[in-house]
Design an enzyme around this catalytic site. Structure first.
Site, short mmCIF file in Angstrom:
data_model
loop_
_atom_site.label_atom_id
_atom_site.label_comp_id
_atom_site.label_asym_id
_atom_site.label_seq_id
_atom_site.Cartn_x
_atom_site.Cartn_y
_atom_site.Cartn_z
N ARG A 116 0.85 -1.20 0.00
CA ARG A 116 0.00 0.00 0.00
C ARG A 116 0.88 1.24 0.00
O ARG A 116 0.56 2.26 -0.61
CB ARG A 116 -0.97 0.01 1.20
CG ARG A 116 -1.76 1.29 1.27
CD ARG A 116 -2.98 1.31 2.20
NE ARG A 116 -3.01 0.33 3.24
CZ ARG A 116 -2.30 0.39 4.38
NH1 ARG A 116 -1.49 1.39 4.61
NH2 ARG A 116 -2.41 -0.58 5.26
N TYR B 207 -16.75 16.91 -15.04
CA TYR B 207 -17.05 15.48 -15.08
C TYR B 207 -18.12 15.18 -14.02
O TYR B 207 -18.00 15.63 -12.87
CB TYR B 207 -15.75 14.71 -14.79
CG TYR B 207 -15.98 13.23 -14.68
CD1 TYR B 207 -16.37 12.48 -15.78
CD2 TYR B 207 -15.80 12.56 -13.47
CE1 TYR B 207 -16.58 11.11 -15.68
CE2 TYR B 207 -16.00 11.20 -13.37
CZ TYR B 207 -16.40 10.48 -14.48
OH TYR B 207 -16.61 9.14 -14.37
N ASP C 174 -7.63 19.49 -13.67
CA ASP C 174 -7.91 18.15 -14.16
C ASP C 174 -7.56 18.13 -15.64
O ASP C 174 -8.26 18.73 -16.46
CB ASP C 174 -9.40 17.83 -13.92
CG ASP C 174 -9.79 16.43 -14.39
OD1 ASP C 174 -9.07 15.85 -15.22
OD2 ASP C 174 -10.83 15.93 -13.93
N LYS D 132 -8.35 7.17 -19.01
CA LYS D 132 -8.69 7.72 -20.31
C LYS D 132 -7.46 7.70 -21.23
O LYS D 132 -6.94 6.65 -21.49
CB LYS D 132 -9.28 9.12 -20.13
CG LYS D 132 -10.30 9.22 -18.98
CD LYS D 132 -11.56 8.41 -19.19
CE LYS D 132 -12.42 8.26 -17.95
NZ LYS D 132 -12.78 9.47 -17.24
C1 LIG Z 1 -13.24 9.89 -15.97
C2 LIG Z 1 -12.90 11.21 -15.44
C3 LIG Z 1 -12.64 11.40 -14.07
C4 LIG Z 1 -12.76 10.29 -13.06
O1 LIG Z 1 -11.83 9.28 -13.26
P1 LIG Z 1 -12.09 7.72 -12.92
O2 LIG Z 1 -10.80 7.09 -13.32
O3 LIG Z 1 -13.26 7.28 -13.74
O4 LIG Z 1 -12.37 7.65 -11.45
C5 LIG Z 1 -12.29 12.67 -13.65
N1 LIG Z 1 -12.20 13.71 -14.52
C6 LIG Z 1 -12.45 13.56 -15.83
C7 LIG Z 1 -12.34 14.75 -16.74
C8 LIG Z 1 -12.82 12.32 -16.33
O5 LIG Z 1 -13.09 12.19 -17.64
#
Ligand SMILES: *Cc1c(COP(=O)(O)O)cnc(C)c1O
Length: 380
Positions: free
Chosen positions: A46, A98, A170, A195
């Site tokens: 961890r 998101y 982000d 992504k």
């Molecule tokens: C998918 C996404 C998230 C969240 O990520 P996860 O890996 O699904 O928890 C946060 N911000 C954006 C812009 C996203 O597309």
């Protein structure tokens, strides 16, 4: 080192025991010690794992940051960042977010006493009005999801510095290939590695990247204390995905440009949301802070009936109807019922997210095939 060289080499080196060129999957929870406290830097997975560490270093290099910290998902990374705050603290966030981020802010942390203000940041100077003596954090997603608004990172960073806030960007939609927020004044970059960075739709994972040593220690403390860490197998897959990030992104952007222009010229289309179009309201900011415009495109049809949108969404063959984005394969999505269903309808309409908006994640296939697929779906 340039970007394409970093994707292949940063963070990784031949395995010291065997010379294996690829970072091994250290599928272990614990590490043997010679005598109490006498270990090789690893005690429990961890806290540290060599496969995860290699990935963290690779990510730091891609974002031109000093530290990378990985989490079990993008939202686990968000969770740790908001846990830096305490009740009474305030966050000024962009208003096109998101859906899962909106949900954790409003449904998990707001009831614990953290206040979130959702602000239209198309004009960055408007952020200033919402800052109070309790504001500790500014949260920006750019390009935004799903309206593809572009927020001026540098302009917001200047406001953030004046008010001593932690400025989080982000960067999931752009990926480090298209923009590097730390170089534009952000304090922390967040990624859903799920992504573009992993890019193969086979892993859920998140990360934050930053420069400040003290903040790194605070977030690592949360990573270890709260425990939302990714496993070694997924860390390996993401490291493998990163090696082609620059090639994939180049193709996503090329295909994205062709499809955005095709849609923009099509008589059945009402509006195309893509920052590379000269008609995009923040095109100049996008040109300034992004190297290219990517493969995320939203659009609406002139025929604004729900059944028409649903017909298009259900009749593509190469574009699969699914949540998520950034994989090699093309996806089509209905934000109002899928990715953004957790945002109340009146909030969605307030920011201009229509029920009939369609979002594409353009993959790396041959673009002629993708356009043919869209033509058939739109023209019926
Ligand atoms: C998918 C996404 C998230 C969240 O990520 P996860 O890996 O699904 O928890 C946060 N911000 C954006 C812009 C996203 O597309």
């Amino acid at each position: 080192m340039k970007f394409g060289t970093k994707t292949v080499h940063a963070g990784v080196s031949p395995d010291p025991t065997t010379g294996a060129i690829m970072t091994p999957i250290y599928q272990t929870s614990t590490y043997v010690q010679a005598s109490p406290g006498d270990h090789k830097g690893y005690e429990y997975s961890r806290t540290h794992n060599p496969t995860r560490n290699a990935l963290e270093q690779s990510l730091a290099a891609l974002e031109n940051g000093k530290h990378g910290i990985c989490f079990a998902s993008g939202l686990a990374a968000t969770d740790s960042l908001i846990k830096l705050l305490k009740p009474g603290d305030e966050v000024v966030s962009c208003n096109d977010l998101y859906g899962g981020t909106y949900r954790i802010f409003t449904k998990v942390f707001a009831p614990l006493g953290i206040k979130f203000r959702f602000v239209d940041m198309a004009d960055a100077s408007s952020v200033e009005k919402y800052i109070t003596p309790n504001t500790r954090m500014i949260w920006v997603e750019t390009p935004t999801n799903p309206l593809m608004n572009v927020i001026d990172i540098q302009a917001v960073s200047e406001i953030s510095k004046v008010h001593n806030c932690l400025f989080v960007v982000d960067n999931t939609f752009a990926s480090p290939y298209l923009q590097n927020p730390l170089n534009l004044g952000a304090d922390v970059v967040l990624h859903s590695l799920t992504k573009y960075i992993n890019g193969h739709s086979d892993v859920v994972m998140g990360a934050v990247i930053l420069n400040d040593d003290e903040l790194d220690q605070q977030i690592r403390f949360l990573q270890n204390s709260c425990g939302g860490v990714p496993g070694p197998q997924d860390s390996f897959l993401t490291l493998r995905g990163i090696k082609t990030l620059h090639l994939r992104m180049q193709r996503h952007a090329e295909n994205g440009a062709k499809i955005a222009h095709f849609l923009n010229d099509h008589p059945a289309i009402e509006r195309v949301y893509w920052p590379g179009l000269e008609s995009h309201p923040n095109h100049e900011v996008a040109k300034k802070q992004m190297r290219d415009f990517g493969g995320m495109i939203s659009f609406t049809l002139k025929d604004d009936r729900m059944e028409t949108a649903i017909k298009v969404l259900s009749s593509t063959h190469l574009f699969s109807l699914a949540e998520s984005l950034g994989g090699v394969e093309s996806l089509i999505n209905h934000p109002a019922s899928m990715t953004h269903g957790s945002i109340p309808r009146e909030e969605r309409l307030k920011i201009g997210l229509k029920d009939t908006l369609i979002r594409l994640s353009v993959g790396i296939e041959d673009v002629e095939d993708l356009i043919e697929d869209l033509v058939k779906a739109i023209e019926g």
